[in-house]
Design a protein around this motif. Structure first.
Motif, PDB file in Angstrom:
ATOM      1  N   SER A 351      22.171 -13.896  23.199  1.00  0.00           N
ATOM      2  CA  SER A 351      21.280 -13.673  22.065  1.00  0.00           C
ATOM      3  C   SER A 351      21.108 -12.188  21.773  1.00  0.00           C
ATOM      4  O   SER A 351      21.247 -11.340  22.654  1.00  0.00           O
ATOM      5  N   ASN A 352      20.840 -11.901  20.529  1.00  0.00           N
ATOM      6  CA  ASN A 352      20.520 -10.554  20.095  1.00  0.00           C
ATOM      7  C   ASN A 352      19.594 -10.694  18.887  1.00  0.00           C
ATOM      8  O   ASN A 352      19.236 -11.805  18.490  1.00  0.00           O
ATOM      9  N   ASP A 353      19.207  -9.596  18.300  1.00  0.00           N
ATOM     10  CA  ASP A 353      18.285  -9.611  17.169  1.00  0.00           C
ATOM     11  C   ASP A 353      18.803  -8.706  16.069  1.00  0.00           C
ATOM     12  O   ASP A 353      19.407  -7.668  16.337  1.00  0.00           O
ATOM     13  N   VAL A 354      18.569  -9.121  14.828  1.00  0.00           N
ATOM     14  CA  VAL A 354      18.799  -8.252  13.689  1.00  0.00           C
ATOM     15  C   VAL A 354      17.508  -8.171  12.888  1.00  0.00           C
ATOM     16  O   VAL A 354      16.603  -8.988  13.056  1.00  0.00           O
ATOM     17  N   VAL A 355      17.429  -7.185  12.021  1.00  0.00           N
ATOM     18  CA  VAL A 355      16.282  -7.042  11.123  1.00  0.00           C
ATOM     19  C   VAL A 355      16.693  -7.523   9.741  1.00  0.00           C
ATOM     20  O   VAL A 355      17.651  -7.002   9.152  1.00  0.00           O
ATOM     21  N   ALA A 356      16.001  -8.523   9.224  1.00  0.00           N
ATOM     22  CA  ALA A 356      16.210  -8.983   7.854  1.00  0.00           C
ATOM     23  C   ALA A 356      15.241  -8.205   6.966  1.00  0.00           C
ATOM     24  O   ALA A 356      14.037  -8.439   6.993  1.00  0.00           O
ATOM     25  N   ARG A 357      15.775  -7.282   6.196  1.00  0.00           N
ATOM     26  CA  ARG A 357      14.955  -6.427   5.335  1.00  0.00           C
ATOM     27  C   ARG A 357      15.185  -6.822   3.881  1.00  0.00           C
ATOM     28  O   ARG A 357      16.328  -6.839   3.408  1.00  0.00           O
ATOM     29  N   THR A 358      14.120  -7.140   3.164  1.00  0.00           N
ATOM     30  CA  THR A 358      14.237  -7.653   1.800  1.00  0.00           C
ATOM     31  C   THR A 358      13.342  -6.855   0.854  1.00  0.00           C
ATOM     32  O   THR A 358      12.182  -6.585   1.170  1.00  0.00           O
ATOM     33  N   GLU A 368      17.036 -15.163  -7.847  1.00  0.00           N
ATOM     34  CA  GLU A 368      17.601 -13.841  -7.571  1.00  0.00           C
ATOM     35  C   GLU A 368      17.366 -13.442  -6.119  1.00  0.00           C
ATOM     36  O   GLU A 368      18.238 -12.866  -5.464  1.00  0.00           O
ATOM     37  N   LEU A 369      16.176 -13.723  -5.631  1.00  0.00           N
ATOM     38  CA  LEU A 369      15.829 -13.365  -4.260  1.00  0.00           C
ATOM     39  C   LEU A 369      16.692 -14.134  -3.258  1.00  0.00           C
ATOM     40  O   LEU A 369      17.144 -13.581  -2.248  1.00  0.00           O
ATOM     41  N   ILE A 370      16.937 -15.393  -3.540  1.00  0.00           N
ATOM     42  CA  ILE A 370      17.789 -16.197  -2.662  1.00  0.00           C
ATOM     43  C   ILE A 370      19.190 -15.595  -2.598  1.00  0.00           C
ATOM     44  O   ILE A 370      19.783 -15.465  -1.514  1.00  0.00           O
ATOM     45  N   ALA A 371      19.729 -15.199  -3.750  1.00  0.00           N
ATOM     46  CA  ALA A 371      21.059 -14.595  -3.773  1.00  0.00           C
ATOM     47  C   ALA A 371      21.076 -13.280  -2.991  1.00  0.00           C
ATOM     48  O   ALA A 371      22.029 -12.989  -2.250  1.00  0.00           O
ATOM     49  N   GLN A 372      20.014 -12.475  -3.159  1.00  0.00           N
ATOM     50  CA  GLN A 372      19.935 -11.194  -2.440  1.00  0.00           C
ATOM     51  C   GLN A 372      19.902 -11.411  -0.930  1.00  0.00           C
ATOM     52  O   GLN A 372      20.641 -10.770  -0.181  1.00  0.00           O
ATOM     53  N   VAL A 373      19.051 -12.320  -0.471  1.00  0.00           N
ATOM     54  CA  VAL A 373      18.906 -12.550   0.963  1.00  0.00           C
ATOM     55  C   VAL A 373      20.174 -13.183   1.539  1.00  0.00           C
ATOM     56  O   VAL A 373      20.602 -12.853   2.650  1.00  0.00           O
ATOM     57  N   HIS A 374      20.790 -14.083   0.792  1.00  0.00           N
ATOM     58  CA  HIS A 374      22.040 -14.709   1.238  1.00  0.00           C
ATOM     59  C   HIS A 374      23.117 -13.652   1.478  1.00  0.00           C
ATOM     60  O   HIS A 374      23.790 -13.643   2.523  1.00  0.00           O
ATOM     61  N   GLU A 375      23.272 -12.749   0.522  1.00  0.00           N
ATOM     62  CA  GLU A 375      24.313 -11.719   0.632  1.00  0.00           C
ATOM     63  C   GLU A 375      23.997 -10.725   1.745  1.00  0.00           C
ATOM     64  O   GLU A 375      24.867 -10.360   2.544  1.00  0.00           O
ATOM     65  N   SER A 377      22.063 -11.187   4.379  1.00  0.00           N
ATOM     66  CA  SER A 377      22.127 -11.828   5.687  1.00  0.00           C
ATOM     67  C   SER A 377      23.557 -11.897   6.197  1.00  0.00           C
ATOM     68  O   SER A 377      23.818 -11.714   7.398  1.00  0.00           O
ATOM     69  N   ALA A 378      24.495 -12.178   5.292  1.00  0.00           N
ATOM     70  CA  ALA A 378      25.901 -12.230   5.702  1.00  0.00           C
ATOM     71  C   ALA A 378      26.338 -10.881   6.273  1.00  0.00           C
ATOM     72  O   ALA A 378      27.036 -10.826   7.296  1.00  0.00           O
ATOM     73  N   ARG A 379      25.928  -9.789   5.632  1.00  0.00           N
ATOM     74  CA  ARG A 379      26.275  -8.463   6.158  1.00  0.00           C
ATOM     75  C   ARG A 379      25.580  -8.188   7.487  1.00  0.00           C
ATOM     76  O   ARG A 379      26.180  -7.660   8.425  1.00  0.00           O
ATOM     77  N   ASP A 380      24.298  -8.526   7.551  1.00  0.00           N
ATOM     78  CA  ASP A 380      23.543  -8.277   8.784  1.00  0.00           C
ATOM     79  C   ASP A 380      24.151  -9.034   9.958  1.00  0.00           C
ATOM     80  O   ASP A 380      24.335  -8.473  11.051  1.00  0.00           O
ATOM     81  N   PHE A 381      24.465 -10.309   9.742  1.00  0.00           N
ATOM     82  CA  PHE A 381      24.996 -11.118  10.832  1.00  0.00           C
ATOM     83  C   PHE A 381      26.396 -10.664  11.243  1.00  0.00           C
ATOM     84  O   PHE A 381      26.835 -10.935  12.362  1.00  0.00           O
ATOM     85  N   ALA A 382      27.100  -9.989  10.351  1.00  0.00           N
ATOM     86  CA  ALA A 382      28.408  -9.426  10.708  1.00  0.00           C
ATOM     87  C   ALA A 382      28.267  -8.158  11.544  1.00  0.00           C
ATOM     88  O   ALA A 382      29.271  -7.642  12.049  1.00  0.00           O
ATOM     89  N   HIS A 383      27.048  -7.660  11.707  1.00  0.00           N
ATOM     90  CA  HIS A 383      26.787  -6.447  12.505  1.00  0.00           C
ATOM     91  C   HIS A 383      25.688  -6.748  13.527  1.00  0.00           C
ATOM     92  O   HIS A 383      24.719  -6.008  13.653  1.00  0.00           O
ATOM     93  N   HIS A 384      25.859  -7.830  14.266  1.00  0.00           N
ATOM     94  CA  HIS A 384      24.812  -8.347  15.134  1.00  0.00           C
ATOM     95  C   HIS A 384      25.023  -8.044  16.605  1.00  0.00           C
ATOM     96  O   HIS A 384      24.183  -8.405  17.425  1.00  0.00           O
ATOM     97  N   ASP A 385      26.117  -7.391  16.974  1.00  0.00           N
ATOM     98  CA  ASP A 385      26.544  -7.438  18.364  1.00  0.00           C
ATOM     99  C   ASP A 385      26.199  -6.215  19.207  1.00  0.00           C
ATOM    100  O   ASP A 385      26.613  -6.138  20.362  1.00  0.00           O
TER     101      ASP A 385
END
Length: 491
Positions: A351-358, A368-375, A377-385
């Motif tokens: 396990s690790n943690d990322v910060v979801a900043r919106t 619009e907010l859903i699209a922003q968070v979806h996009e 989150s994909a970037r954040d989770f790609a930099h989770h390690d």
């Protein structure tokens, strides 16, 4: 069993990694196998009147034939946080399963030993020599199930006693299985595992393996379990090489830019001011989403081509923004870096943690907010390690992650499992965890039929009444978002 996971501030979380769904085909195949095997099942042996005594010391550090690996980066980070003073919030995973029916206690004890023999980490301890922390794996460790007669009214007290019991990382054991006998045909299997050797997926693996080994023990057949292609120590070495090389530098650059100017979320507390030191005692609320709200949420996920995680996070960050007036909302999100199938069935902490900043400035529409968070989150989770304790050194503000991590969101899929197994009726019964490691955590747990909102909170920051109102508001916000994605998120 679903884990509850008190964790160190700024450290990885376990009960929070998303559950991996079990397909219905797998469950049906498991049921057919069980039915065939149960026809050969021997009668249950009588339960031992007292807990069996361990054969030899619990700590495997001095055992001959031990294997030493360098501890993982995550284990080093947790070790340092514990040395630095973890307070009274122990980093433990808890889970419990109610077992009704004719339980073969000696077979359960033997099955638990089979699981201990199978998984390195359950036989592990940690030892520091100079600047190096090692994970020491004993070749064998007798770790019996403790059997205790208990009145169900004393379950919370028992949980508190077990959580308060110190775990010596150098002596072990780092996991314990207790069997609480409520009646001759009614038991609670209570698991406690130190977070330094496990995460939420580990609890799922442990329950699966224990079930398979119990069925094998009661039928005299081999356990139907997949092989383990790698050892955790080998994976830890590979991960360390990546994070101390170019990949680690790339991840650090991403988060340095992502968190520039970030501030902790302002929490809608109704008790003690945030500036005062707090108590680790916590409360818990569980609320079922109404069926119409769940159906609308599922339909919105389909239309928006996104996940329950994205939608639940949007609703939670919108709730915080509406309650506080803050528009830049950062929330801790636990993730798992079980990125390869070869580590899927290991008991270990991935396990690790990322910060979801919106950014909610400008009052975007829900869609619009859903699209922003979806996009994002994909970037954040790609930099989770990159572990949080290593990322801290690359951020301009000391202690930033610790402050951003004081509020958490998790969306998890409930593990689908048969409600009957080996003649037993199974039911999850979560222990009442007495501690919290952050003021506010919200989890959205779901399967294909329903969803639940689970809120864990600090009692010195929130009253139960305030949390109940927040959970109601969260539910109504999901209803509004699903029915009217064109509405401005902040009203």
């Amino acid at each position: 069993m679903n884990p509850t996971t008190p964790t160190a501030p700024g450290k990885a979380s376990g009960p929070a990694t998303p559950a991996s769904p079990v397909s219905r085909d797998d469950l049906e195949a498991r049921r057919r196998l069980e039915a065939a095997l149960l026809a050969r099942r021997r009668p249950p042996a009588p339960a031992p009147p007292t807990p069996p005594a361990p054969a030899g010391p619990a700590g495997p550090a001095a055992a001959s034939g031990e294997t030493r690996f360098r501890a993982s980066l995550a284990q080093e980070g947790m070790w340092e946080s514990l040395r630095g003073g973890f307070g009274s919030t122990p980093p433990l995973l808890l889970g419990a399963l109610r077992l009704r029916g004719p339980l073969d206690v000696p077979a359960l004890d033997a099955a638990w030993q089979d699981v201990v023999d199978r998984h390195d980490q359950l036989r592990g301890t940690l030892h520091r020599t100079g600047d190096r922390l090692d994970l020491v794996i004993a070749p064998a460790l007798r770790l019996p199930v403790t059997v205790t007669a208990l009145d169900h009214a004393d379950y919370d007290r028992f949980t508190r006693e077990q959580v308060d019991r110190p775990v010596d990382l150098a002596e072990g054991p780092l996991a314990r299985l207790h069997l609480l006998r409520l009646a001759d045909d009614d038991h609670l299997a209570f698991l406690l595992m130190h977070h330094i050797i496990g995460d939420g997926r580990s609890v799922e693996v442990l329950v699966r393996d224990l079930s398979a080994c119990y069925l094998a023990r009661t039928t005299g057949t081999p356990a139907a379990l997949p092989g383990l292609p790698v050892r955790y120590g080998d994976h830890a070495a590979h991960h360390r090489a990546r994070m101390t090389g170019p990949r680690g530098a790339e991840v650090a650059r991403y988060w340095r830019e992502r968190l520039d100017g970030a501030e902790p979320a302002v929490l809608p507390t109704d008790r003690r001011p945030e500036s005062e030191p707090g108590s680790p005692l916590g409360g818990f609320l569980e609320k079922e989403l109404p069926a119409d709200v769940f159906d609308a949420l599922r339909e919105l996920a389909r239309r928006a081509r996104t996940t329950f995680h994205t939608l639940g996070l949007v609703a939670f960050q919108t709730l915080l923004a509406r309650e506080s007036g803050q528009r830049d909302i950062s929330v801790r999100v636990p993730v798992s870096y079980r990125d390869g199938t070869e580590v899927r069935d290991l008991i270990a902490d991935f396990s690790n943690d990322v910060v979801a900043r919106t950014d909610l400035s400008g009052n975007p529409a829900f869609g619009e907010l859903i699209a922003q968070v979806h996009e994002r989150s994909a970037r954040d989770f790609a930099h989770h390690d990159l572990p949080a304790h290593l990322l801290e050194d690359h951020l301009p503000v000391p202690g930033l992650l610790d402050r951003l991590f004081h509020v958490q969101f998790t969306a998890e899929r409930d593990l689908e499992a048969p409600v009957r197994f080996a003649g037993l009726t199974l039911e999850q019964e979560m222990p009442a965890d007495p501690y919290v490691s952050r003021p506010l955590s919200l989890r959205l747990r779901h399967d294909d039929r329903h969803a639940r909102v689970l809120v864990t909170y600090a009692l010195d920051r929130f009253s139960p009444e305030r949390i109940a109102r927040l959970a109601d508001t969260y539910t109504e916000l999901i209803r509004e978002m699903a029915a009217h994605p064109e509405h401005p998120a902040l009203g």
